[in-house]
Design a protein around this motif. Structure first.
Motif, PDB file in Angstrom:
ATOM      1  N   GLU A 206       0.819  -1.211   0.000  1.00  8.63           N
ATOM      2  CA  GLU A 206       0.000   0.000   0.000  1.00  8.63           C
ATOM      3  C   GLU A 206       0.856   1.266   0.000  1.00  8.63           C
ATOM      4  OE1 GLU A 206      -0.304  -2.495   2.005  1.00  8.63           O
ATOM      5  OE2 GLU A 206      -2.268  -3.395   1.597  1.00  8.63           O
ATOM      6  N   LEU A 207       2.068   1.160   0.593  1.00  3.82           N
ATOM      7  CA  LEU A 207       2.956   2.323   0.603  1.00  3.82           C
ATOM      8  C   LEU A 207       3.410   2.690  -0.806  1.00  3.82           C
ATOM      9  CD1 LEU A 207       5.151   1.510   3.741  1.00  3.82           C
ATOM     10  CD2 LEU A 207       3.163   3.016   3.587  1.00  3.82           C
ATOM     11  N   TYR A 208       3.654   1.688  -1.635  1.00  2.96           N
ATOM     12  CA  TYR A 208       4.031   1.967  -3.020  1.00  2.96           C
ATOM     13  C   TYR A 208       2.855   2.552  -3.793  1.00  2.96           C
ATOM     14  CZ  TYR A 208       8.298  -0.710  -2.188  1.00  2.96           C
ATOM     15  OH  TYR A 208       9.498  -1.160  -1.701  1.00  2.96           O
ATOM     16  N   ASP A 209       1.650   2.050  -3.517  1.00  2.00           N
ATOM     17  CA  ASP A 209       0.464   2.605  -4.174  1.00  2.00           C
ATOM     18  C   ASP A 209       0.254   4.057  -3.772  1.00  2.00           C
ATOM     19  OD1 ASP A 209       0.086   0.121  -5.283  1.00  2.00           O
ATOM     20  OD2 ASP A 209      -1.329  -0.549  -3.728  1.00  2.00           O
ATOM     21  N   VAL A 213       0.311   7.388  -6.167  1.00  2.00           N
ATOM     22  CA  VAL A 213      -0.770   8.370  -6.186  1.00  2.00           C
ATOM     23  C   VAL A 213      -0.222   9.772  -5.978  1.00  2.00           C
ATOM     24  CG1 VAL A 213      -2.831   9.156  -4.961  1.00  2.00           C
ATOM     25  CG2 VAL A 213      -2.530   6.733  -5.483  1.00  2.00           C
ATOM     26  N   ASP A 214       0.802   9.895  -5.145  1.00  3.51           N
ATOM     27  CA  ASP A 214       1.415  11.202  -4.884  1.00  3.51           C
ATOM     28  C   ASP A 214       2.328  11.659  -6.012  1.00  3.51           C
ATOM     29  OD1 ASP A 214       0.126  11.378  -2.493  1.00  3.51           O
ATOM     30  OD2 ASP A 214       1.799  10.592  -1.299  1.00  3.51           O
ATOM     31  N   GLY A 215       2.468  10.825  -7.050  1.00  2.00           N
ATOM     32  CA  GLY A 215       3.259  11.219  -8.202  1.00  2.00           C
ATOM     33  C   GLY A 215       4.711  10.777  -8.159  1.00  2.00           C
ATOM     34  N   ALA A 216       5.065   9.897  -7.213  1.00  2.00           N
ATOM     35  CA  ALA A 216       6.447   9.434  -7.118  1.00  2.00           C
ATOM     36  C   ALA A 216       6.718   8.382  -8.190  1.00  2.00           C
ATOM     37  CB  ALA A 216       6.717   8.854  -5.729  1.00  2.00           C
ATOM     38  N   GLY A 217       7.849   8.516  -8.857  1.00  2.00           N
ATOM     39  CA  GLY A 217       8.255   7.527  -9.832  1.00  2.00           C
ATOM     40  C   GLY A 217       8.990   6.370  -9.172  1.00  2.00           C
ATOM     41  N   ALA A 218       9.664   5.576  -9.998  1.00  2.00           N
ATOM     42  CA  ALA A 218      10.389   4.426  -9.466  1.00  2.00           C
ATOM     43  C   ALA A 218      11.513   4.853  -8.531  1.00  2.00           C
ATOM     44  CB  ALA A 218      10.952   3.592 -10.625  1.00  2.00           C
ATOM     45  N   LEU A 219      12.236   5.903  -8.911  1.00  2.00           N
ATOM     46  CA  LEU A 219      13.331   6.383  -8.062  1.00  2.00           C
ATOM     47  C   LEU A 219      12.796   6.977  -6.766  1.00  2.00           C
ATOM     48  CD1 LEU A 219      16.368   6.786  -7.791  1.00  2.00           C
ATOM     49  CD2 LEU A 219      16.093   9.008  -8.948  1.00  2.00           C
ATOM     50  N   GLY A 220      11.697   7.732  -6.854  1.00  2.00           N
ATOM     51  CA  GLY A 220      11.105   8.318  -5.652  1.00  2.00           C
ATOM     52  C   GLY A 220      10.567   7.250  -4.718  1.00  2.00           C
ATOM     53  N   VAL A 225      10.282   4.830   0.105  1.00  2.00           N
ATOM     54  CA  VAL A 225       9.575   3.654   0.611  1.00  2.00           C
ATOM     55  C   VAL A 225      10.539   2.482   0.819  1.00  2.00           C
ATOM     56  CG1 VAL A 225       7.726   1.990   0.213  1.00  2.00           C
ATOM     57  CG2 VAL A 225       7.435   4.372  -0.498  1.00  2.00           C
ATOM     58  N   THR A 226      11.290   2.148  -0.224  1.00  2.00           N
ATOM     59  CA  THR A 226      12.149   0.960  -0.144  1.00  2.00           C
ATOM     60  C   THR A 226      13.275   1.131   0.857  1.00  2.00           C
ATOM     61  OG1 THR A 226      11.645   0.455  -2.459  1.00  2.00           O
ATOM     62  CG2 THR A 226      13.561  -0.639  -1.475  1.00  2.00           C
ATOM     63  N   LEU A 227      14.026   2.214   0.743  1.00  2.00           N
ATOM     64  CA  LEU A 227      15.170   2.408   1.646  1.00  2.00           C
ATOM     65  C   LEU A 227      14.757   2.524   3.115  1.00  2.00           C
ATOM     66  CD1 LEU A 227      17.698   4.700  -0.250  1.00  2.00           C
ATOM     67  CD2 LEU A 227      17.874   2.271   0.297  1.00  2.00           C
ATOM     68  N   PRO A 228      13.715   3.312   3.454  1.00  2.00           N
ATOM     69  CA  PRO A 228      13.283   3.312   4.866  1.00  2.00           C
ATOM     70  C   PRO A 228      12.824   1.943   5.344  1.00  2.00           C
ATOM     71  CG  PRO A 228      12.401   5.225   3.725  1.00  2.00           C
ATOM     72  CD  PRO A 228      13.000   4.356   2.675  1.00  2.00           C
ATOM     73  N   GLY A 229      12.181   1.178   4.472  1.00  2.00           N
ATOM     74  CA  GLY A 229      11.756  -0.159   4.870  1.00  2.00           C
ATOM     75  C   GLY A 229      12.916  -1.111   5.059  1.00  2.00           C
ATOM     76  N   LEU A 230      14.006  -0.888   4.297  1.00  2.00           N
ATOM     77  CA  LEU A 230      15.174  -1.762   4.394  1.00  2.00           C
ATOM     78  C   LEU A 230      16.140  -1.357   5.500  1.00  2.00           C
ATOM     79  CD1 LEU A 230      16.159  -2.387   0.652  1.00  2.00           C
ATOM     80  CD2 LEU A 230      15.180  -4.022   2.252  1.00  2.00           C
ATOM     81  N   ARG A 231      15.912  -0.235   6.148  1.00  2.00           N
ATOM     82  CA  ARG A 231      16.908   0.283   7.089  1.00  2.00           C
ATOM     83  C   ARG A 231      17.282  -0.703   8.195  1.00  2.00           C
ATOM     84  NH1 ARG A 231      15.089   5.273   7.746  1.00  2.00           N
ATOM     85  NH2 ARG A 231      16.547   6.181   6.250  1.00  2.00           N
ATOM     86  N   PRO A 232      16.342  -1.405   8.843  1.00  2.00           N
ATOM     87  CA  PRO A 232      16.774  -2.383   9.866  1.00  2.00           C
ATOM     88  C   PRO A 232      17.645  -3.493   9.294  1.00  2.00           C
ATOM     89  CG  PRO A 232      14.425  -1.891  10.080  1.00  2.00           C
ATOM     90  CD  PRO A 232      14.871  -1.297   8.796  1.00  2.00           C
TER      91      PRO A 232
END
Length: 310
Positions: A206-209, A213-220, A225-232
């Motif tokens: 849902e975070l990627y969705d 919706v907010d206009g973020a591309g693959a890099l955004g 989303v990806t890097l904060p989720g991978l931080r631990p």
């Protein structure tokens, strides 16, 4: 009322608990967990605590004429004036600063690729990238030493087909460092990628969705989303890679023996040389404890820098 409250004829009130008889049983029950844990504690004490303590005592002695002589902290003072120790520390630091970030960046890219729904046969790719970790350290070190041999190695043979000159992979200081980095990256990238992939699969879709919706591309989406989720998981792999790099021994020992010209001499190889080549176990133990302190300090710094954000 009186007859109803009285006990029926022929019946006796239940006897009260016998405290004297019950106490031994309670003691046996309470001691049972400790009895189950006792074998593990004994094994840990014999094979872990005793060697650690004995190694510390050895670090306070020096072998003179085949006998151990107490010298106090002289072995630790000797570290500060030992150029080979600082060379080994510098080489290890270069591997830590250059190879580990490169490896973790590749592992992150692999984890993202292996998590993509566009990739077919993902289990096969995951297995393929993890298989190098199953290979024994000495075995894959020997394989790389054969592949990178200047005279008959497969890599130089392939380069000769392209018209390139043979590369002294294991006999030139710079190329020896590069060879060691290539071997480490090949062996550990897939292992770290699997750890990062396991964490990545827990990030809600849902975070990627919402990002889309907010206009973020693959890099955004990757950045927010990806890097904060991978931080631990990145913290875990960074700490594990740091500890493994500081303890690095098998690969440089098998590939180059710490050479050429001490270019791949690591702290682990230097410790081994002092203990089993020069039989200076006291100084080798001092090197081991210096390494332990360094691992603890770097681990603490990494947790301070990254742990608060996880």
């Amino acid at each position: 009322m009186t007859q109803a409250a009285a006990p029926a004829a022929g019946r006796s009130l239940p006897a009260g608990p016998a405290p004297a008889a019950g106490r031994p049983r309670r003691r046996r029950v309470r001691a049972a967990p400790y009895l189950f844990v006792l074998p593990a504690v004994l094994l840990f004490a014999v094979f872990k605590l005793y060697p650690i303590g004995w190694s510390f005592l050895l670090s306070l002695h020096r072998t003179v004429g085949g006998t151990e002589t107490f010298v106090g902290a002289d072995n630790y003072v000797r570290l500060a004036d030992d150029p080979l120790f600082w060379t080994a520390l510098r080489n290890t630091g270069v591997i830590l600063v250059v190879q580990v970030p490169l490896m973790l960046a590749l592992a992150t890219a692999l984890a993202v690729a292996l998590d993509s729904t566009l990739l077919r046969g993902r289990p096969v790719f995951r297995l393929g990238f993890f298989l190098p970790m199953v290979t024994g350290l000495v075995a894959y070190g020997i394989v790389f030493s054969v592949l990178l041999n200047k005279d008959y190695g497969l890599v130089n043979w392939l380069l000769s087909l392209l018209g390139a000159d043979p590369v002294p992979w294991l006999t030139d200081p710079l190329w020896a460092r590069i060879s060691l980095g290539l071997a480490l990256t090949w062996h550990y990238t897939g292992y770290n990628a699997v750890i990062l992939l396991a964490r990545l699969q827990t990030v809600p879709r849902e975070l990627y969705d919402a990002a889309a919706v907010d206009g973020a591309g693959a890099l955004g989406a990757f950045r927010h989303v990806t890097l904060p989720g991978l931080r631990p998981a990145l913290l875990l792999t960074t700490v594990l890679s740091t500890i493994g790099t500081l303890q690095l021994f098998d690969e440089p020992f098998v590939l180059t023996g710490g050479g050429p010209d001490n270019a791949t001499l690591t702290i682990g190889v230097y410790l081994y040389q002092n203990a089993f080549k020069y039989f200076d176990f006291g100084y080798a133990s001092a090197v081991a404890y210096a390494l332990t302190v360094l691992v603890g300090l770097l681990g603490l710094i990494q947790f301070r820098l990254l742990g608060e954000k996880t």
